[in-house]
Enzyme design. Structure first.
Site, PDB file in Angstrom:
ATOM      1  N   LYS A  80      80.302 105.771 105.359  1.00  0.00           N
ATOM      2  CA  LYS A  80      79.642 106.945 105.947  1.00  0.00           C
ATOM      3  C   LYS A  80      80.653 108.073 106.154  1.00  0.00           C
ATOM      4  CE  LYS A  80      76.789 107.892 110.087  1.00  0.00           C
ATOM      5  NZ  LYS A  80      76.209 107.238 111.287  1.00  0.00           N
ATOM      6  N   SER A 157      71.335 107.379 111.153  1.00  0.00           N
ATOM      7  CA  SER A 157      71.929 108.519 110.483  1.00  0.00           C
ATOM      8  C   SER A 157      72.824 108.108 109.304  1.00  0.00           C
ATOM      9  CB  SER A 157      72.779 109.306 111.491  1.00  0.00           C
ATOM     10  OG  SER A 157      73.874 108.502 111.969  1.00  0.00           O
ATOM     11  N   SER A 181      71.540 103.559 113.914  1.00  0.00           N
ATOM     12  CA  SER A 181      71.933 104.308 112.721  1.00  0.00           C
ATOM     13  C   SER A 181      72.464 103.459 111.580  1.00  0.00           C
ATOM     14  CB  SER A 181      72.969 105.376 113.092  1.00  0.00           C
ATOM     15  OG  SER A 181      72.365 106.401 113.850  1.00  0.00           O
TER      16      SER A 181
END
Length: 452
Positions: A80, A157, A181
């Site tokens: 990420k 996310s 997330s």
């Protein structure tokens, strides 16, 4: 025929992490050939799916020909874009970080390099790895698209992580999770995502969302693949523990989220019941259980804590450059800036009381099993459906209480979208989660299907 069995054509799909390791150990596959396989998928599919913010093809090729010995030697992976990787952009999908290049590796990046994993690059995320759940299409990089249906939401996310793994662009990915997330993208894309007991995986070098609830976690195609990654990252023996299977596990089922949330989508509920029947046949003990407080109350507390802590972390950006922020992040920070100290402290006191009450459940249960999200992945950008997908969940109890948790695909809807469930265990008992996850996937056909 069961709703879960309306799966259409079963596809063999890309290789799993465990399969890749076995093939390389047997001399049937080289790290460079495996990397080329992933790069081919990225070249063919990522233009439409937007899983990657930054692809480091030269660095990955160099790593694939100079692979050190390690538990993940030659395995392509990605992370990420809120984690630093030396020499790579660290934009976190924000205009305010444009041009930022990391000078050092985050602790998990360093650990994966030591184990021989080949870093492909940085994966899509919401701005600063947080937001309200809404997609406003106003960030530097467009939102990731769900590979099962590109009109659908990927969760948040760690949006690119689920997409990259489901399609075979990467064999595993690492994201971060505050109230879901890692687990929401895993659910939306049909992968397996895990968060460990707080402190088991390091957060150094990651952009914080909150002070008190952030956790990193891997997403992979199978529970066994996740266990391999966790064993390499922190020296556990979860793959071996998972092979013990489901027999003897005491599973408490949280069917009802309680007042404040709607009933789950019917196909998700049916998938949970069918999966429970499988676990029962495998020798697990199944009984009903209940949370000490409804999941909606947990969400209220987590929202207060998370918004206030995010506003404290990003106070300067909100004060000096509000117009440069995306709408979702700006809305969250504004809301957090208005949280009263007495309400923040009340939420933290509730968190302690909830954690203490949860501890009593482990006298009777090894695992608490429920749905994660209460809805199938909605259409991307459609409100209030996207925010409902990220907020109306059974994920926040594990976040508040600091419990290890796992999300796993347990079938498909009639429309071809992944179904899932969510399991949590006592702090430190990740082995129970992997026993459930690995045992269930060995007894079911869902890992044979990939998004076309």
């Amino acid at each position: 025929m069961s709703a879960n069995l309306h799966t259409g054509c079963i596809q063999s799909g890309p290789i799993s992490l465990a399969e890749a390791l076995a093939a390389m150990q047997a001399g049937r596959l080289t790290p460079l050939a495996l990397l080329e396989r992933c790069l081919e998928v990225i070249a063919r599919r990522d233009g439409a799916l937007h899983a990657f913010h930054h692809l480091d093809e030269p660095g990955a090729r160099q790593a694939a020909v100079t692979v050190p010995r390690g538990a993940l030697a030659g395995i392509p992976w990605a992370i990420k874009d809120t984690f630093d990787a030396a020499g790579l952009p660290a934009m976190a999908n924000s205009r305010l970080r444009a041009g930022r290049i990391a000078t050092t590796d985050a602790a998990l990046v360093s650990r994966m390099r030591q184990e021989g994993a080949v870093l492909l690059g940085k994966l899509a995320t919401w701005e600063y790895g947080t937001g309200t759940g809404a997609e406003h299409f106003d960030l530097p990089v467009p939102p990731a698209r769900n590979p099962w249906d590109t009109a659908r939401f990927t969760g948040g996310s760690s949006t690119g992580a689920g997409v990259a793994v489901a399609t075979g662009m990467a064999l595993f990915a690492i994201g971060s999770d505050t109230t879901g997330s890692v687990r929401l993208p895993a659910a939306a894309t049909g992968c397996c995502g895990v968060v460990m007991t707080p402190g088991r995986l390091p957060l150094e070098g990651a952009l914080p969302n909150t002070f008190s609830m952030d956790r990193p976690g891997p997403i992979a195609w199978t529970a066994e693949d996740v266990a391999i990654v966790l064993d390499a990252a922190c020296g556990t023996a979860l793959r071996a523990a998972g092979k013990a299977g489901v027999a003897g596990l005491r599973i408490g089922v949280l069917r009802d989220p309680g007042p404040g949330f709607p009933a789950p989508d019917a196909e998700l509920g049916a998938g949970l019941e069918e999966g429970l029947a499988v676990l029962s046949r495998l020798g697990a003990t199944i009984r009903d259980a209940a949370l000490p407080w409804p999941a909606s109350v947990c969400l209220d507390a987590a929202r207060l804590i998370g918004a206030a802590e995010s506003a404290a972390i990003h106070e300067r950006e909100l004060r000096e450059s509000p117009d440069a922020l995306g709408a979702a992040l700006r809305d969250k920070l504004l809301a957090g800036s208005g949280v009263r100290a007495v309400d923040y402290l009340a939420a933290q006191r509730f968190r302690r009381a909830f954690s203490d009450a949860m501890a009593a459940l482990w006298d009777e249960h090894d695992v608490l099993l429920s749905l994660g999200a209460l809805h199938l992945p909605p259409r991307l950008g459609v409100e209030p459906d996207s925010t409902a997908y990220t907020s109306e969940t059974m994920l926040t109890p594990a976040s508040l209480a600091g419990l290890p948790a796992l999300v796993q695909c347990n079938g498909f809807s009639r429309g071809g979208l992944p179904l899932h469930w969510h399991a949590m265990a006592r702090a430190g008992n990740e082995a129970a989660l992997l026993r459930l996850g690995m045992g269930y996937e060995a007894a079911t056909p869902w890992r044979a299907r990939r998004p076309a």
